[in-house]
Design an enzyme around this catalytic site. Structure first.
Site, PDB file in Angstrom:
ATOM      1  N   ASP A  31       0.820  -1.223   0.000  1.00  0.00           N
ATOM      2  CA  ASP A  31       0.000   0.000   0.000  1.00  0.00           C
ATOM      3  C   ASP A  31       0.844   1.259   0.000  1.00  0.00           C
ATOM      4  O   ASP A  31       2.064   1.211   0.165  1.00  0.00           O
ATOM      5  CB  ASP A  31      -0.965  -0.007   1.205  1.00  0.00           C
ATOM      6  CG  ASP A  31      -0.269  -0.410   2.506  1.00  0.00           C
ATOM      7  OD1 ASP A  31       0.960  -0.345   2.577  1.00  0.00           O
ATOM      8  OD2 ASP A  31      -0.975  -0.811   3.454  1.00  0.00           O
TER       9      ASP A  31
ATOM     10  N   ASN B 173      -6.795  -1.853  14.360  1.00  0.00           N
ATOM     11  CA  ASN B 173      -8.216  -2.151  14.124  1.00  0.00           C
ATOM     12  C   ASN B 173      -8.395  -3.453  13.350  1.00  0.00           C
ATOM     13  O   ASN B 173      -9.464  -3.722  12.815  1.00  0.00           O
ATOM     14  CB  ASN B 173      -8.890  -0.990  13.371  1.00  0.00           C
ATOM     15  CG  ASN B 173      -8.299  -0.765  11.982  1.00  0.00           C
ATOM     16  OD1 ASN B 173      -7.398  -1.481  11.566  1.00  0.00           O
ATOM     17  ND2 ASN B 173      -8.801   0.231  11.280  1.00  0.00           N
TER      18      ASN B 173
ATOM     19  N   HIS C 132      -6.839  -4.381  10.559  1.00  0.00           N
ATOM     20  CA  HIS C 132      -6.705  -4.348   9.089  1.00  0.00           C
ATOM     21  C   HIS C 132      -5.460  -5.098   8.617  1.00  0.00           C
ATOM     22  O   HIS C 132      -4.475  -5.210   9.345  1.00  0.00           O
ATOM     23  CB  HIS C 132      -6.730  -2.913   8.546  1.00  0.00           C
ATOM     24  CG  HIS C 132      -5.566  -2.050   8.876  1.00  0.00           C
ATOM     25  ND1 HIS C 132      -5.634  -0.663   8.882  1.00  0.00           N
ATOM     26  CD2 HIS C 132      -4.287  -2.330   9.218  1.00  0.00           C
ATOM     27  CE1 HIS C 132      -4.454  -0.160   9.192  1.00  0.00           C
ATOM     28  NE2 HIS C 132      -3.627  -1.145   9.408  1.00  0.00           N
TER      29      HIS C 132
ATOM     30  N   GLU D  75      -9.501  -1.497   5.566  1.00  0.00           N
ATOM     31  CA  GLU D  75     -10.123  -1.062   6.815  1.00  0.00           C
ATOM     32  C   GLU D  75     -11.385  -1.887   7.101  1.00  0.00           C
ATOM     33  O   GLU D  75     -11.919  -2.549   6.196  1.00  0.00           O
ATOM     34  CB  GLU D  75     -10.479   0.428   6.693  1.00  0.00           C
ATOM     35  CG  GLU D  75      -9.258   1.339   6.499  1.00  0.00           C
ATOM     36  CD  GLU D  75      -8.399   1.491   7.759  1.00  0.00           C
ATOM     37  OE1 GLU D  75      -8.033   0.488   8.389  1.00  0.00           O
ATOM     38  OE2 GLU D  75      -8.066   2.638   8.086  1.00  0.00           O
TER      39      GLU D  75
HETATM   40  P1  PGA Z   1       2.574  -1.273  12.564  1.00  0.00           P
HETATM   41  O1  PGA Z   1       1.395  -1.219  11.516  1.00  0.00           O
HETATM   42  O2  PGA Z   1       3.535  -2.309  12.079  1.00  0.00           O
HETATM   43  O3  PGA Z   1       3.181   0.093  12.534  1.00  0.00           O
HETATM   44  O4  PGA Z   1       1.991  -1.624  13.893  1.00  0.00           O
HETATM   45  C1  PGA Z   1       0.802  -2.409  11.090  1.00  0.00           C
HETATM   46  C2  PGA Z   1      -0.355  -2.140  10.164  1.00  0.00           C
HETATM   47  O5  PGA Z   1      -1.032  -1.111  10.308  1.00  0.00           O
HETATM   48  O6  PGA Z   1      -0.622  -2.990   9.300  1.00  0.00           O
END
Ligand code: PGA
Length: 260
Positions: A67, A142, A144, A149
């Site tokens: 992404d 959350n 995802h 999302e």
């Molecule tokens: P993070 O993010 O590794 O910074 O915890 C993970 C994500 O949002 O997929």
């Protein structure tokens, strides 16, 4: 699904790097899917060590990132620390330090003028490369995967996706604040591979670290498959799924801790 519970972040990162390095050794022209965020940084450091100390060869490897923020991209006219694009993150954390060919790197282009067309082309490029052999994944607060999302279709494909307040808050705290961004200047949508796109990778390798992710990963792998927690879709994967957790992230799981 194979669960590997490690004692801490460092061991999680080293275990993930062993799996990725083995994939590259077995298939030098493999297609790797990469992720951004705080979680994979240790794995990338270890892959750089493999390249420097053990001559792991990335010259034939192709990569596709999950992404990118919409509105950000590699814009070298901006001060380096102000550019919070995932393209810059990947250069800095991995690509600048290994012998990967620039032509083999694919990251959704956040400055695309025609994002819908870009996303279709991205999907086609993955197909043309023969599909993704191993896809690295984190999990958001959350639930995802990539920027899928809550509420994203579990069959979704690469597309432009608005970001939830929770993701904006988490990512502002982790990255944008340090770079001197105001909250309102942070991009509020992203180009992301879809859940359906991710599920087509032949091997999913999910990394989870820290107490703050313990309940989320429990729901994702022990709970119902639901678009509320798009990471739960990994339960649908028909092939190889490996989840590497550190002890803190594994602390809410029902399983015993002797699964390594
Ligand atoms: P993070 O993010 O590794 O910074 O915890 C993970 C994500 O949002 O997929």
């Amino acid at each position: 699904m194979k669960l590997i519970i490690t004692k801490d972040y460092e061991e999680m990162s080293k275990t993930a790097a062993v799996i990725i390095a083995e994939t590259v050794k077995t298939k030098p022209n493999c297609v790797l899917g990469f992720a951004t965020g705080g979680t994979p940084i240790g794995t990338y450091k270890e892959l750089i060590r493999y390249y420097k100390e053990e001559k792991l060869d990335f010259s034939l490897v192709k990569t596709f990132n999950l992404d990118e923020y919409f509105g950000l991209g590699m814009d070298l006219s901006k001060p380096y620390d102000k550019d919070q694009s995932y393209a810059r993150f990947m250069q800095e954390e991995l690509f600048d330090h290994i012998n990967i060919s620039k032509d083999n790197i694919n990251i959704p282009y956040g400055l695309a003028k025609q994002p819908e067309k870009f996303c279709i082309d991205y999907e086609n490029k993955i197909k043309k490369a023969g599909g993704i052999d191993l896809q690295l994944l984190g999990i958001g607060g959350n639930g995802h995967i990539a920027f899928n999302e809550p509420g994203s279709s579990l069959a979704s494909r690469t597309r432009l996706q608005p970001l939830t307040k929770k993701t904006l808050k988490d990512n502002y705290e982790s990255f944008f604040k340090k770079a001197g961004f105001n909250k309102e200047d942070m991009p509020c949508s992203a180009l992301t591979m879809g859940v359906g796109t991710i599920l087509e990778a032949r091997h999913l390798l999910m990394l989870v670290s820290g107490k703050s992710k313990a309940l989320t990963i429990k729901e994702a792998i022990e709970g119902c498959i639901t678009s509320k927690i798009t990471a739960s879709a990994i339960q649908l994967h028909p092939g190889k799924v490996t989840v590497i957790l550190d002890d803190d992230a594994a602390s809410e799981l029902s399983w015993s801790l002797d699964l390594v």
